[in-house]
Each structure stands twice: as C-alpha cells, then as structure tokens.
Design a protein around this motif. Structure first.
Motif, PDB file in Angstrom:
ATOM      1  N   UNK A  74       1.105  -0.987   0.076  1.00  0.00           N
ATOM      2  CA  UNK A  74      -0.062   0.042  -0.312  1.00  0.00           C
ATOM      3  C   UNK A  74       1.517   0.836  -0.263  1.00  0.00           C
ATOM      4  N   UNK A  75       1.513   1.680   1.273  1.00  0.00           N
ATOM      5  CA  UNK A  75       2.388   2.578   1.492  1.00  0.00           C
ATOM      6  C   UNK A  75       3.944   2.658   0.875  1.00  0.00           C
ATOM      7  N   UNK A  76       4.424   1.292   1.382  1.00  0.00           N
ATOM      8  CA  UNK A  76       5.202   0.816   1.196  1.00  0.00           C
ATOM      9  C   UNK A  76       6.369   0.450  -0.127  1.00  0.00           C
ATOM     10  N   UNK A 113      -6.365   2.392  13.456  1.00  0.00           N
ATOM     11  CA  UNK A 113      -4.952   2.745  13.984  1.00  0.00           C
ATOM     12  C   UNK A 113      -4.316   3.991  12.682  1.00  0.00           C
ATOM     13  N   UNK A 114      -4.860   4.104  12.187  1.00  0.00           N
ATOM     14  CA  UNK A 114      -3.462   4.155  10.988  1.00  0.00           C
ATOM     15  C   UNK A 114      -4.560   5.627  10.279  1.00  0.00           C
ATOM     16  N   UNK A 115      -6.049   5.584   9.669  1.00  0.00           N
ATOM     17  CA  UNK A 115      -6.732   6.378   9.273  1.00  0.00           C
ATOM     18  C   UNK A 115      -6.335   6.587   7.492  1.00  0.00           C
ATOM     19  N   UNK A 116      -6.686   5.488   7.056  1.00  0.00           N
ATOM     20  CA  UNK A 116      -6.179   6.096   5.726  1.00  0.00           C
ATOM     21  C   UNK A 116      -7.741   5.915   5.024  1.00  0.00           C
ATOM     22  N   UNK A 117      -7.097   6.677   3.723  1.00  0.00           N
ATOM     23  CA  UNK A 117      -8.075   7.653   2.513  1.00  0.00           C
ATOM     24  C   UNK A 117      -9.301   6.536   2.460  1.00  0.00           C
ATOM     25  N   UNK A 118     -10.100   6.981   2.094  1.00  0.00           N
ATOM     26  CA  UNK A 118     -11.329   6.080   1.861  1.00  0.00           C
ATOM     27  C   UNK A 118     -10.319   4.835   0.379  1.00  0.00           C
ATOM     28  N   UNK A 119     -10.361   5.385   0.119  1.00  0.00           N
ATOM     29  CA  UNK A 119     -10.020   4.288  -1.498  1.00  0.00           C
ATOM     30  C   UNK A 119      -8.816   3.410  -0.860  1.00  0.00           C
ATOM     31  N   UNK A 120      -7.599   3.904  -0.226  1.00  0.00           N
ATOM     32  CA  UNK A 120      -6.732   2.540   0.258  1.00  0.00           C
ATOM     33  C   UNK A 120      -8.225   2.033   1.418  1.00  0.00           C
ATOM     34  N   UNK A 121      -8.640   2.626   2.304  1.00  0.00           N
ATOM     35  CA  UNK A 121      -9.905   1.407   2.835  1.00  0.00           C
ATOM     36  C   UNK A 121     -10.316   0.640   2.550  1.00  0.00           C
ATOM     37  N   UNK A 122     -10.538   0.799   1.300  1.00  0.00           N
ATOM     38  CA  UNK A 122     -11.902   0.420   0.354  1.00  0.00           C
ATOM     39  C   UNK A 122     -10.982  -0.648  -0.360  1.00  0.00           C
TER      40      UNK A 122
END
Length: 862
Positions: A352-354, A433-442
């Motif tokens: 994802x972010x990595x 915990x990390x609260x990513x964007x809705x797109x990443x969460x999806x």
C-alpha cells in the motif's frame, strides 16, 4: 434408568449454558462471581453430578480370557482336544491345546493395546484446578470440580472443565487437539473454554458449565469408548470356520451312520470298542477339518507384515488393520500437519504505502516477540530474508496483542537513535489505527475479502515516525499453512490405487477449500454445520446426509462427533474407511475407522485410538502402507484358498475311503504331523513375493470359497485317484513287488506323502491368479521352507521314521503323479479365475447400462 435420555438432557443443558448471557449462566447455576460456591454446596453437587472425570468400565481379566475360548472355531478345537484326551492321545492333545492357548494369548495382547486410547485421554485431563470456594481461591483436585465453580486459568495450564469465561482481559487458548483449528484462539469474557485445552497466553476467570463425561472432551471420550469396527479378518475366519465345520458335521454324520449301520445291521455286533472306533474316526475328521492353525497363521503373517511396515515408517498397533488397509477405498485425511506443513507461512505482501515488500515484513517483525511461541510472530520473523535487519532495532516498549485492540504495537530505535513505532494485527484494526483515505480503506477491505475467499488469513502492518501521531499503512501480509511438498503427488498415487481422498478439518471452509484446490482434491467442501444437525445421533446418520457425505470432497469446521459420523456413515454404505488424525478430536473417528492412522506428532489419545501410527510426516507413508498391506492381504488369501482346498481334500478322502472302501487312509498321528509339515513352514508366506493389486482388495467370500471348493474338488479327485491306483497295485503281485506296497499300512504312507507334497504344490497354484510358473516367483524363505519340508517328508517315508517305510521307487512315481496334477490344478485355477472375471465384467456392464441415462444407451451398445 434411561441412559440415552439422561445424556440427551445433559447435552441440552450444556447447549443452553454455552449460548445464554454470562449473567444468566451465573444465575442459573446459583454461582457468585466474587465468592464462588461454598464447600458444602460444592460437596452436595459433587454427590449429585458425580466427579469431574471420565467414567471407567472394569472387565475382569478372567472374563476377558474366557472370551478368547468361545466361538465356533474355538469350540471345535476344544472338542478335538477333549476327544484326544479321552482316548489317551496326549500327543494330539498337547499340540491342539498349545495352538489354542497361543491364539488366545495373541488376542489378549491385542486387547490390552486397544484399551490404551481411553487411558491416554484420561492423562490429558488437568490433575488440579484453582477454584474459588468460600470467597478464596485455592488449589483443589480437578476431579472435585462441579457446575457453578469459579475457576482461574493462566499461562501453561490445562483447562480443567468446560467454562464460560467471566472476567479477565483475554486468554489465548490452544484447542487444536480438540477442534482441529490450526491456530490458538483468542478468548474474551463470554466465550467458552473447553476442558483439555491449553492456555498459551493471558489469565481469566470462568464458571464451570459442564464436568466429566458432559464436557466437550468427555463426549469425545464417550465416542472413543463406544467406537470400533469388527475386524473383517475375524469375520472371514468365522465364515471359513463355519463353512468347514458345516461340511465336517455333515460328513461326520454320514460316516457315523454308515459305520453304525455296518456294526449293528450288517455285522450284528455292537459294543464299547465299536463306539470308541467310531469316536476315533470322528477325532480324525475333526483334526483334519478344523483349521486349527488358521488364526495363528493369520496373526503371524500379519505380525511379520507389521515388521515390514515398520521399515516403511508405519507402526501397527492392531494387526487386523493390515488387511483392512488393503481394502480401504476411502481415505479421510486431516488437513493440518498431514496435508499441510502445519507451519504458518507469509505470502507475497500486498503493498500500500510501502514500495519494498521486505519493508512490510521488517515492520511486522519489529512488532513481534522472538521469545514468544506465538505462531504468527514466528511466521513473520521467518519471512525476513535478512534477519540481521531486525537486530538493528532495539524495542523500548511493547504492547502485546489483546482481543479488544486486535493488534501489537512496538516502539523501537535503530542504531542511529532514530525512533519508530510499528503495529501489526487484524487489517481492520490497523485501518482504524492509521486512518487511511477511503480509497485505501476500500482496497484493504477488498484485499482481505479476496484473500479470505482463497483461504488466506490477513495481517495489516503500519509504521509511524512521530510517536504514533500519524501512521503509514505499509501493506497486508497474507498468511497460509502451505501444503506439504509431497502431498499432491501422494494423493495422485493413492487415487491411482482406487482410493478416494476426502479432507476433514476443523479449519474454516475457505481455508479448507483453498488447500483442497491446491492439492487437486476438488472444491466441494461442506461446512459441518450445514450438514449435521445438533441433535443428530452420529451412529444413525440419515440417508440424505449420508448422500452428502459420500459425494463431498471434504468437510470444514468439524467437531469430533462429526468426524465419527462421517466415518460411520461411509462404513454403513459399504466402504472401508481409513482415517488420519493427530488430536484428541480425531480419537473417536480413528478408533471407529477400519484403519485409523495417527500421523507423525499425534497426541497420546490419537495414537492410542489408532491402528496404524506413522513415524514420518505427511501422507507418503500411507501410500507405502497401502502397497504393503495389499501384498500381505494377497498372502493371507493365498493361504486361505490353500487351507480350505486342502482341508476339503483331507476330509472327503477320509470319509469316502471309509464309507466306500472300508479303509482308513491316515492315522491320527499322520494327520497331526501332516498339519505341522503343511502349516508351520507356510508361515513363511509372509515373506512371499506378491503382486500389488491396483484396486482395493477385500474379503469376497463367495469368490474365495468358490475357487477353494473347485480346487478342493480337483484335489479330492487327485487323492482318491492315487488311492485307487494303490489298491490296484496291491492286487497285482508284480506291481506290488515293484512298488513295495505289500499292505494297507504302506498305502497309508503313500497317502501321507501325497497329501504333504501335494499340499505344498497346491500352494504354488493358490499363491497367484496366473500360471504358477509366471512371476512373481516364490520368495526364498517360502521356497526353502517348502523344499525343507518335502525333503523331510521323503526321508520319513523312505527310512520309515514314525510312518511305515515305502520304497524309493514308490516315492519317485508318487512325485511324477503329483507333478502331472500340478499342471492340471494350474489349468483349473486359471480357468476358474477367467470364468469369475467374465461374470464380474458382465455384471459391471449390465450395471453401467442400467444406471446410465437413457440418451447414453445408444453409445453404450455401440
């Protein structure tokens, strides 16, 4: 007292206590979470409900021993021994009684081993418990626990009874041995803890809702005690014994009737001496007809086969399982540790972010404890390509996993003093915990769903470089227990031998389905809850459920009673079932199966219930065991055909010659010596070279007795023919002088040699379905044993040892006669096999036509 009704009531009570709110449980059981029960109330309930222990049923040693001396064959052997003693024939008596005692000793030894399953289960129970009595915790004997007791469980302890957890943060409990789940289960207040499971982490307090035989563990033990299939070898021996006994009784009645008629009607002379003479004839017939050595030959043959199997990494704890394995057509295999490695592995990270997969693994490794035996931490640490990178970080603060946060967090600093905070855990917990964007969460949600559909567990990983104020969601780590390297190939080999493999596991359906897909087992995996109603009697599986069991490729989320019901239903459909397992939850099914197999690393309870214990991991040993079992079974059936045919030969020869010729062709001592010369060396048949059948083989008594009867009839013609030739020779002075046959005693020796030598030549015919001169040829031990006994028999007849002496010329021509008949018997055997095979092929063709859909009939007739 209606035991089944009582058990059903207790099961219903336990089910209610498992599901109702904890407060309602405490109220129903009259228990105080802060004070527990009083000592007086606990004692009252102990008297009412009984101890928290598995029930024992004691059977006296005398009763066990007496059982081994009952049954058709045993009764006939005992009758022969008594008649021998009555007539003062002590040599006969000692030999017959010795064989009887030897058979009973083998059966007693087997029964002593069979009782190990329940004993091993009892060892798995907790000996002590920490209970709250009169407002204070104290260590008490676990057997004195009662429903309503408040119990504390902690790291390393065995759960002493079925509990509903009431207080405490969390506990990680390993219940794999009971339910088959591959990972420890995180427990929180309100959850249930099973008796016999082991606490791996945490400390909690629970209220006892079931004890002794009413616990999950106890119900498993009850199934083990009641499980067990009757050996097909035992059934076969009974059927063969009954067949020979029936023939012997008919022949004895005919012979006695003829002899009495001669003595009373014809000779008008009847006395005690005449009665004893008739009794002697009956004795001879008994000794000739009863397969006295058959149980011993079966046992020794299988014992030697067990030795061969031990070299294949399979230890036999129940000898009869060898011939059962030869006929197995369905193998129900446990998943974890048998088909899979039982080692949780990390798959390719989903980034994802990595940007680097190893960054995700490293962050997860820092959030893992090396000292911890947690399987997830161990899998993460093992996934690091360079373990040294983990050593560069010093953990200053670690927050362990708990079922509320569902994550672990570690604060660490590298060699330069740079501080980072890392977290790993359930993907949704890491998203929160990390609260990513809705797109990443999806994307995380879709990834987890996709992995779950393929049976993968998912682990989220995040990193913070500002002390946890903001987090970067690095990626998702897929986790899976991979199949063993040899599982797929072994399954293909087993299938090629006509054995269907079904997976039976306590894991989730998605995990089971993905494992089955990778192994090529088929994906028709049925969750046990969808098939088995809670109130179903596992001994009486309804037809509709049995249909589902027979067609399924495997089962998921199974409990011990489900595994037992699966095996039982398949057996009731006529299948011979092998079952593999390693835990307490497998013990009932292992004992019920025709060949229960405890895999490498199995618990004591599983090994005690199993008939076959594997000492090497995986299923490859099963493949080797099937081959060896089919060789052993082939040797046993060869001996059986030989023994039945030869017994018929001896019986009819004695009766027919007595009735029609007034001549006793064998003396009692000749029959005893002949039995020893025929049977003792035949025990080396366990070493014989035998072709391995490519299909399951089992006892088909009509076919076996048909082949035996036809060969027996041909052997009767052979023996009676030589007897008539002997009488003809004695009537011509020239031939009498040439062959040296001067009286009936010499003719008895001729018949003795013919039956001893002809018997072993008959074995060359019965040991193979093909021509006796085609491979596989007799093994050296068997061949040398046959040569040795023939040499001894020839010397006995040539030099007059024990039996009257006959000339070497007579011995030579007897052997010529036998070799001619060897070819004739070979023709009879091959012709008989072809007739039977043609009939079977015709029946299979008719069944195919009848069962095929109508639109296929045209193709079938082309």
């Amino acid at each position: 007292m209606n035991t089944s009704a009582t058990a059903g009531t207790e099961d219903k009570k336990a089910a209610d206590l498992e599901t109702m709110p904890v407060e309602a449980v405490l109220k129903k059981l009259g228990s105080d979470a802060d004070k527990g029960l009083t000592a007086g109330e606990a004692q009252k309930r102990l008297v009412q409900d009984g101890p928290n222990a598995l029930p024992e049923k004691h059977v006296s040693l005398a009763s066990k021993i007496l059982k081994y001396f009952t049954g058709p064959i045993a009764f006939m052997i005992e009758a022969a021994a008594l008649v021998s003693a009555f007539l003062g024939r002590w040599d006969d008596f000692i030999i017959i009684a010795g064989l009887l005692i030897f058979n009973a000793s083998l059966e007693l030894w087997q029964d002593m081993k069979a009782s190990n399953a329940l004993a091993a289960l009892k060892k798995s129970l907790a000996p002590h418990a920490t209970a709250l009595r009169d407002g204070a915790f104290a260590t008490i004997d676990a057997a004195t626990l009662v429903r309503g007791d408040m119990v504390r469980i902690r790291l390393g302890e065995i759960v002493p009874a079925d509990l509903r957890l009431v207080a405490g943060d969390f506990a990680s409990i390993d219940q794999a041995a009971l339910t088959g789940e591959s990972l420890p289960v995180a427990k929180k207040p309100g959850d249930e803890a099973y008796s016999g499971s082991v606490v791996k982490q945490g400390e909690m307090t629970g209220v006892v809702i079931a004890t002794g035989p009413n616990t999950f563990f106890g119900r498993t033990a009850t199934l083990v005690a009641g499980a067990g299939a009757v050996s097909h070898a035992q059934r076969a021996m009974f059927q063969i014994g009954n067949f020979l006994i029936a023939v012997a009784v008919v022949l004895a009645l005919v012979m006695v009737a003829v002899q009495v008629w001669r003595d009373i009607v014809v000779a008008d002379n009847w006395g005690v001496a005449d009665a004893l003479d008739i009794l002697q004839f009956v004795l001879i017939l008994l000794v000739a007809s009863i397969p006295v050595a058959m149980p011993a030959v079966f046992s020794i043959t299988m014992a030697l086969g067990a030795l061969a199997l031990s070299k294949e990494k399979a230890i036999v704890s129940r000898l009869a399982s060898i011939e059962e394995m030869a006929g197995v057509d369905i193998l129900c295999s446990d998943k974890t540790g048998t088909l899979t490695k039982n080692q949780l592995s990390i798959g390719d990270p989903v980034l994802l972010d990595a940007t680097d997969p190893q960054d995700v693994v490293l962050a997860a490794a820092i959030a893992s404890e090396r000292e911890n035996s947690d399987v997830i931490d161990s899998a993460v640490l093992a996934a690091l390509k360079n373990p040294i990178t983990r050593d560069a970080y010093h953990v200053t603060n670690f927050t362990p996993f708990d079922p509320v946060s569902k994550r672990t967090i570690a604060e660490a600093s590298d060699e330069k003093g740079k501080k980072i905070t890392v977290a790993k855990g359930a993907p949704q917990a890491i998203v929160d915990l990390s609260k990513p964007s809705a797109e990443v969460a999806k994307k995380v949600e879709e990834t987890v769903a996709d992995l779950g559909s393929r049976g993968y567990r998912a682990l989220g990983v995040a990193r913070s470089e500002d002390g946890g104020k903001s987090w970067s969601l690095l990626g998702i780590l897929p986790m899976f227990d991979p199949p063993r390297d040899d599982s797929e190939a072994t399954i293909e080999k087993v299938r090629a031998k006509g054995v269907t493999v079904k997976m039976v596991t306590g894991d989730d359906t998605a995990i089971a389905r993905e494992t089955a897909r990778q192994l090529g087992l088929g994906v028709n995996i049925i969750p046990a809850a969808d098939v088995f109603p809670k109130d179903m009697d596992p001994d009486q599986v309804p037809e509709k459920i049995a249909d589902s069991i027979e067609t399924a490729d495997g089962f998921a989320r199974v409990f011990p009673e489900h595994k037992y019901a699966i095996v039982k239903a398949l057996q009731q459909r006529g299948h011979l079932v092998a079952m593999t397992g390693d835990g307490v939850n497998d013990a009932p099914a292992l004992k019920q199966a025709d060949c229960g197999t405890a895999v490498s690393g199995a618990t004591d309870a599983a090994r005690g219930a199993a008939a076959l214990i594997l000492t090497a991991p995986g299923l490859s040993v099963i493949d080797n065991a099937i081959d060896e079992a089919r060789r052993i079974f082939g040797r046993i059936t060869s001996y059986t055909i030989y023994r039945v045919a030869l017994t018929m030969d001896i019986m009819f020869l004695v009766v027919l010659s007595t009735i029609f010729l007034g001549f006793q062709p064998l003396t009692a001592i000749m029959i005893v010596i002949m039995s020893l010369l025929d049977d003792v060396p035949i025990m080396t048949i366990a070493y014989d070279n035998t072709a391995v059948s490519q299909k399951p083989i089992r006892w088909r008594m009509p076919r076996l007795l048909s082949v035996s009867a036809v060969l027996g009839f041909a052997s009767i013609v052979q023996s009676f023919g030589l007897l008539l030739i002997g009488f003809a020779v004695m009537k011509h002075p020239g031939l009498q002088s040439y062959f040296g046959l001067t009286d009936e005693a010499h003719l008895q020796t001729v018949m003795f040699l013919q039956l001893v030598a002809g018997g072993h030549l008959l074995l060359l015919v019965t040991r193979t379905h093909r021509w006796f001169f085609e491979p596989p040829f007799p093994a050296r031990p068997l061949f040398l044993a046959i040569i040795g006994t023939q040499f001894l028999a020839v010397l006995m007849c040539g030099f007059g040892w024990i039996v009257p002496q006959i000339s070497w010329v007579a011995i030579f021509w007897i052997w010529v006669y036998l070799l001619v008949w060897l070819v004739i018997l070979g023709v009879v055997r091959v012709a008989m096999e072809r007739v039977i095979d043609n009939r079977l092929s015709h029946r299979e063709r008719l069944a195919e036509i009848v069962n095929a859909p109508l639109h296929h009939h045209r193709n079938l007739h082309r």
